[in-house]
Motif scaffolding. Structure first.
Motif, PDB file in Angstrom:
ATOM      1  N   GLY A   1       0.844  -1.178   0.000  1.00 19.25           N
ATOM      2  CA  GLY A   1       0.000   0.000   0.000  1.00 19.25           C
ATOM      3  C   GLY A   1       0.888   1.240   0.000  1.00 19.25           C
ATOM      4  N   ILE A   2       0.351   2.367  -0.384  1.00 19.86           N
ATOM      5  CA  ILE A   2       1.131   3.605  -0.468  1.00 19.86           C
ATOM      6  C   ILE A   2       0.330   4.740   0.158  1.00 19.86           C
ATOM      7  CG2 ILE A   2       2.271   5.254  -2.015  1.00 19.86           C
ATOM      8  CD1 ILE A   2       2.399   2.937  -4.088  1.00 19.86           C
ATOM      9  N   VAL A   3       0.994   5.525   1.007  1.00 23.49           N
ATOM     10  CA  VAL A   3       0.383   6.715   1.593  1.00 23.49           C
ATOM     11  C   VAL A   3       1.319   7.885   1.349  1.00 23.49           C
ATOM     12  CG1 VAL A   3      -0.379   7.858   3.702  1.00 23.49           C
ATOM     13  CG2 VAL A   3      -0.839   5.422   3.379  1.00 23.49           C
ATOM     14  N   ALA A   4       0.845   8.885   0.643  1.00 22.68           N
ATOM     15  CA  ALA A   4       1.601  10.118   0.407  1.00 22.68           C
ATOM     16  C   ALA A   4       0.913  11.235   1.185  1.00 22.68           C
ATOM     17  CB  ALA A   4       1.645  10.453  -1.085  1.00 22.68           C
ATOM     18  N   TYR A   5       1.673  11.926   2.044  1.00 19.46           N
ATOM     19  CA  TYR A   5       1.048  12.889   2.947  1.00 19.46           C
ATOM     20  C   TYR A   5       1.795  14.214   2.982  1.00 19.46           C
ATOM     21  CZ  TYR A   5       4.828  12.164   6.324  1.00 19.46           C
ATOM     22  OH  TYR A   5       6.052  12.127   6.935  1.00 19.46           O
ATOM     23  N   THR A   6       1.055  15.260   3.329  1.00 17.37           N
ATOM     24  CA  THR A   6       1.626  16.559   3.705  1.00 17.37           C
ATOM     25  C   THR A   6       1.107  16.810   5.125  1.00 17.37           C
ATOM     26  OG1 THR A   6      -0.254  17.635   2.604  1.00 17.37           O
ATOM     27  CG2 THR A   6       1.804  17.432   1.353  1.00 17.37           C
ATOM     28  N   ASP A   7       0.196  17.781   5.286  1.00 14.30           N
ATOM     29  CA  ASP A   7      -0.521  17.879   6.563  1.00 14.30           C
ATOM     30  C   ASP A   7      -1.886  17.214   6.438  1.00 14.30           C
ATOM     31  OD1 ASP A   7      -1.527  19.794   4.821  1.00 14.30           O
ATOM     32  OD2 ASP A   7      -2.057  21.182   6.430  1.00 14.30           O
ATOM     33  N   LYS A   8      -2.070  16.525   5.320  1.00 12.10           N
ATOM     34  CA  LYS A   8      -3.248  15.695   5.082  1.00 12.10           C
ATOM     35  C   LYS A   8      -2.819  14.578   4.138  1.00 12.10           C
ATOM     36  CE  LYS A   8      -4.828  18.704   1.321  1.00 12.10           C
ATOM     37  NZ  LYS A   8      -5.934  19.562   0.831  1.00 12.10           N
ATOM     38  N   VAL A   9      -3.660  13.601   3.965  1.00 11.61           N
ATOM     39  CA  VAL A   9      -3.341  12.520   3.043  1.00 11.61           C
ATOM     40  C   VAL A   9      -3.562  13.034   1.625  1.00 11.61           C
ATOM     41  CG1 VAL A   9      -3.921  10.193   2.288  1.00 11.61           C
ATOM     42  CG2 VAL A   9      -3.970  10.758   4.729  1.00 11.61           C
ATOM     43  N   GLN A  10      -2.468  13.156   0.881  1.00  9.07           N
ATOM     44  CA  GLN A  10      -2.561  13.668  -0.492  1.00  9.07           C
ATOM     45  C   GLN A  10      -3.122  12.614  -1.438  1.00  9.07           C
ATOM     46  OE1 GLN A  10      -2.209  17.125   0.072  1.00  9.07           O
ATOM     47  NE2 GLN A  10      -1.214  17.074  -1.911  1.00  9.07           N
TER      48      GLN A  10
ATOM     49  N   THR B   1       3.387  20.096   6.476  1.00 10.63           N
ATOM     50  CA  THR B   1       3.722  18.711   6.829  1.00 10.63           C
ATOM     51  C   THR B   1       3.223  18.402   8.231  1.00 10.63           C
ATOM     52  OG1 THR B   1       5.845  19.147   5.729  1.00 10.63           O
ATOM     53  CG2 THR B   1       5.569  16.992   6.770  1.00 10.63           C
ATOM     54  N   ASP B   2       2.633  17.221   8.400  1.00  7.21           N
ATOM     55  CA  ASP B   2       2.261  16.716   9.719  1.00  7.21           C
ATOM     56  C   ASP B   2       2.522  15.216   9.713  1.00  7.21           C
ATOM     57  OD1 ASP B   2       1.225  15.989  12.145  1.00  7.21           O
ATOM     58  OD2 ASP B   2      -0.658  17.083  11.926  1.00  7.21           O
ATOM     59  N   ILE B   3       3.621  14.817  10.340  1.00  2.92           N
ATOM     60  CA  ILE B   3       4.042  13.423  10.308  1.00  2.92           C
ATOM     61  C   ILE B   3       3.008  12.503  10.947  1.00  2.92           C
ATOM     62  CG2 ILE B   3       5.330  13.470  12.486  1.00  2.92           C
ATOM     63  CD1 ILE B   3       7.493  11.827  11.111  1.00  2.92           C
ATOM     64  N   ALA B   4       2.231  13.022  11.903  1.00  4.05           N
ATOM     65  CA  ALA B   4       1.216  12.207  12.567  1.00  4.05           C
ATOM     66  C   ALA B   4       0.134  11.767  11.587  1.00  4.05           C
ATOM     67  CB  ALA B   4       0.588  12.981  13.723  1.00  4.05           C
ATOM     68  N   VAL B   5      -0.197  12.639  10.631  1.00  7.38           N
ATOM     69  CA  VAL B   5      -1.222  12.307   9.640  1.00  7.38           C
ATOM     70  C   VAL B   5      -0.795  11.085   8.839  1.00  7.38           C
ATOM     71  CG1 VAL B   5      -2.325  13.092   7.518  1.00  7.38           C
ATOM     72  CG2 VAL B   5      -2.151  14.635   9.466  1.00  7.38           C
ATOM     73  N   GLY B   6       0.473  11.082   8.398  1.00  7.43           N
ATOM     74  CA  GLY B   6       0.968   9.953   7.623  1.00  7.43           C
ATOM     75  C   GLY B   6       0.994   8.661   8.417  1.00  7.43           C
ATOM     76  N   MET B   7       1.478   8.733   9.661  1.00  6.17           N
ATOM     77  CA  MET B   7       1.568   7.537  10.482  1.00  6.17           C
ATOM     78  C   MET B   7       0.188   6.955  10.768  1.00  6.17           C
ATOM     79  SD  MET B   7       4.157   5.817  11.525  1.00  6.17           S
ATOM     80  CE  MET B   7       3.388   5.067  12.966  1.00  6.17           C
ATOM     81  N   GLU B   8      -0.760   7.816  11.132  1.00  7.86           N
ATOM     82  CA  GLU B   8      -2.118   7.349  11.420  1.00  7.86           C
ATOM     83  C   GLU B   8      -2.694   6.593  10.224  1.00  7.86           C
ATOM     84  OE1 GLU B   8      -4.393  10.250  14.567  1.00  7.86           O
ATOM     85  OE2 GLU B   8      -4.144  11.000  12.537  1.00  7.86           O
TER      86      GLU B   8
END
Length: 597
Positions: free
Chosen positions: A78-87, A117-124
């Motif tokens: 799976g792939i998750v690309a994020y900034t301060d939200k899931v892009q 950028t919000d690293i928590a968004v990506g991790m969640e």
């Protein structure tokens, strides 16, 4: 209900029979699980800060190489690309063909960057993707590529305190569920937050890597892939290209190699030739040799290669540096043989023997054992000390002995390794206080040194305990059987089209194979968890009888079949060829679905 009881009762009777067998009669073989498939979520920071950390998007190339290294026999990505939200996001996709890998790589090529950028968004989100799609029999993992820094949009109300809290919760969930996080810190601009990435890896059982140059990423991804599957990267001396073919030797060490991954990394295009150990040239690609290429790497995958020295010839642009790595994938597991006794006390010697197994069969090839170094790792649970005892490998086994020096609890496991891989057995527990042997982890508090207190006059207590265990096992069996249906697999595929209610435009049909799902999945997962289509998570699919598909809709979801509204609250059955449409209110889009077998 009657049929269900008819299935449950025989199993309960079997459990009752097993439960009343004499205790201590079980074999003490500590067997490691067979080599597992990977369920990997690639998590990448696509904020504008990455324009400096990775201006050439080498991270994208590294992720693609990681995908190419995976097996085409069931690994999931799976792939998750994020900034301060899931892009952008792609749910776990089961890889069964080269086309599946290409779909993932095309998705990566389509990633764009954005502000904040919000690293928590990506991790969640990475954790959620694994929770929603990871197979219980697979090895889950998260690979994060980031600089570790937050750049929050204060106008949206985001705060660092809130981000820290959400990140902590996501990490705790990953830790509890056994999702190791491998972090790759990109430090091209010298602003890497190394500490936060290292903590993510330390807390979840992963590993942390850092690099000042994005050119190192393919090498790091190779090491992560190898580490997760208990493999080792085998380096080959680098080549400075001279414009002609230059030869290197690729040694396939034994006949247990399932796949040999040869990664060739360079800044300029390369071409390659390959000869097998007999000297015969092998076509690239061919049935037993797969080829993947990008702007920065070439990956050659040998399927079940013959043991011996293969000759690889590489031709590159003059003066270009070419790095070559080998990663061999093995079908090998390591087991400790059953112990000759089921009771050991202080002063006893425990004779240990261990064997390798391939595809469930014991490996009797002595040369494989002799090429490996094996040790017995004996941990004194009471003191925490670890003794490393070399094992003899002169025959087709690993053998040795361990002396019990104190009335303590001990954990024993065998580790065997050679230059390209290692294997570990499960833990064997010997409690010299009680004389018992078990293959399960020691009970909580085993290291306290206290003897259990029992009343010899209360013999009935044992029967109460046994009765309680029997009831628990019976309940567990009933629960397992009731859940068995929820863990069934799917067949066929769904053809998906999205109709825009505002423009009237309809997307090209996408054929979504369902074999990668088990038990249930949501329409949102099928749509790759696109944030704007989140409303579609209210529609849930489960497997039906006779290769049918059942769908159930939550409150507010509108489903039509043959132009009429369908009641999905109790489940709507779809057979091959059936079509339905799902109307989404929040984005004025309609999802058109056709079920095919």
């Amino acid at each position: 209900m009657k049929n269900r009881l008819q299935r449950i009762v025989p199993v309960l009777l079997l459990i009752l029979c097993i439960a009343v067998l004499p205790f201590g009669g079980a074999a003490a073989s500590a067997a490691s699980a067979a080599p597992s498939h990977i369920d990997a979520v690639l998590l990448i920071d696509v904020s504008n800060s990455m324009n400096k950390s990775d201006k050439n998007k080498i991270a994208n190339e590294a992720m693609k190489m990681f995908i190419d290294m995976l097996s085409t026999q069931g690994d999931k990505v799976g792939i998750v690309a994020y900034t301060d939200k899931v892009q952008r996001e792609k749910a776990l996709l089961g890889i069964t063909s080269a086309g599946d890998k290409q779909d993932l790589k095309d998705f990566i090529d389509g990633l764009n960057r954005g502000p904040y950028t919000d690293i928590a968004v990506g991790m969640e989100e990475a954790v959620k993707v694994l929770e929603n799609g990871s197979d219980p029999g697979h090895e889950p993992m998260i690979v994060m590529l980031a600089d570790g820094n937050n750049d929050l949009d204060e106008a949206s109300g985001a705060t660092q305190a809130r981000s820290d809290q959400e990140l902590k919760a996501a990490v705790e969930t990953a830790k509890q569920k056994g999702y190791p996080v491998y972090t790759i810190g990109l430090n091209a601009d010298g602003k890497l937050n190394k500490e936060i990435l290292a903590n993510l890896s330390d807390q979840t059982g992963g590993k942390a890597f850092t690099t000042d140059s994005a050119d190192d990423l393919p090498q790091i991804l190779s090491e992560i892939f190898a580490s997760h599957l208990k493999l080792k990267v085998v380096p080959v001396p680098s080549i400075t290209a001279n414009g002609d073919y230059q030869e290197v030797t690729v040694n396939v060490p034994n006949g247990s190699v399932l796949e040999a991954n040869i990664s060739i990394m360079s800044s300029q295009p390369v071409t390659a030739k390959l000869s097998d150990p007999s000297g015969k040239e092998v076509a690239i690609p061919s049935d037993a040799v797969l080829l993947s290429k990008s702007s920065t790497y070439t990956l050659i995958k040998l399927l079940s290669p013959e043991q011996g020295d293969w000759k690889l010839q590489v031709k590159g642009v003059a003066k270009d540096k070419i790095d070559i790595n080998l990663v061999f994938n093995y079908d090998l597991e390591l087991k400790i043989d059953a112990l000759p006794s089921q009771s050991y006390r202080k002063g006893d010697t425990v004779d240990i023997s261990s064997h390798l197994f391939s595809n469930g069969a014991e490996v009797t090839e002595s040369s494989l054992y002799q090429d490996m170094k094996a040790v017995l790792l004996a941990t004194d649970v009471d003191t925490g000390t670890v003794e490393e005892i070399p094992l003899d490998n002169s025959g087709a086994e690993f053998k040795g002995a361990f002396e019990i020096k104190d009335s303590h609890a001990y954990e024993l496991k065998v580790r065997a390794e050679e230059s390209s891989f290692y294997r570990e057995s499960d833990v064997l527990t010997i409690n010299a206080k009680t004389g018992t042997v078990a293959t399960s982890p020691p009970a909580t508090g085993a290291g306290t040194g206290e003897e259990p207190v029992t009343d010899p006059k209360s013999s009935n207590t044992l029967y109460y305990i046994i009765g309680g265990i029997v009831l628990l096992l019976a309940a567990a069996a009933a629960f397992w059987l009731l859940r068995r249906r929820s863990n069934r697999g799917f067949v066929g595929q769904l053809v998906v089209e999205v109709l825009d209610g505002n423009t009237g435009e309809k997307t090209y049909p996408q054929y979504k194979k369902l074999a990668g799902f088990r038990g249930k999945f949501t329409l949102h997962q099928l749509l790759q968890l696109a944030p704007e289509l989140k409303e579609s998570e209210k529609l849930v699919f489960t497997p039906g009888n006779n290769d049918r598909l059942m769908l159930r809709g939550g409150e507010g979801i509108s489903v039509e079949r043959s132009g009429r509204a369908a009641d999905t609250s109790r489940g709507l059955e779809m057979k091959s060829g059936d079509r339905v449409s799902v109307s989404l209110q929040t984005v004025d889009k309609t999802i058109l679905l056709e079920y095919l077998i």
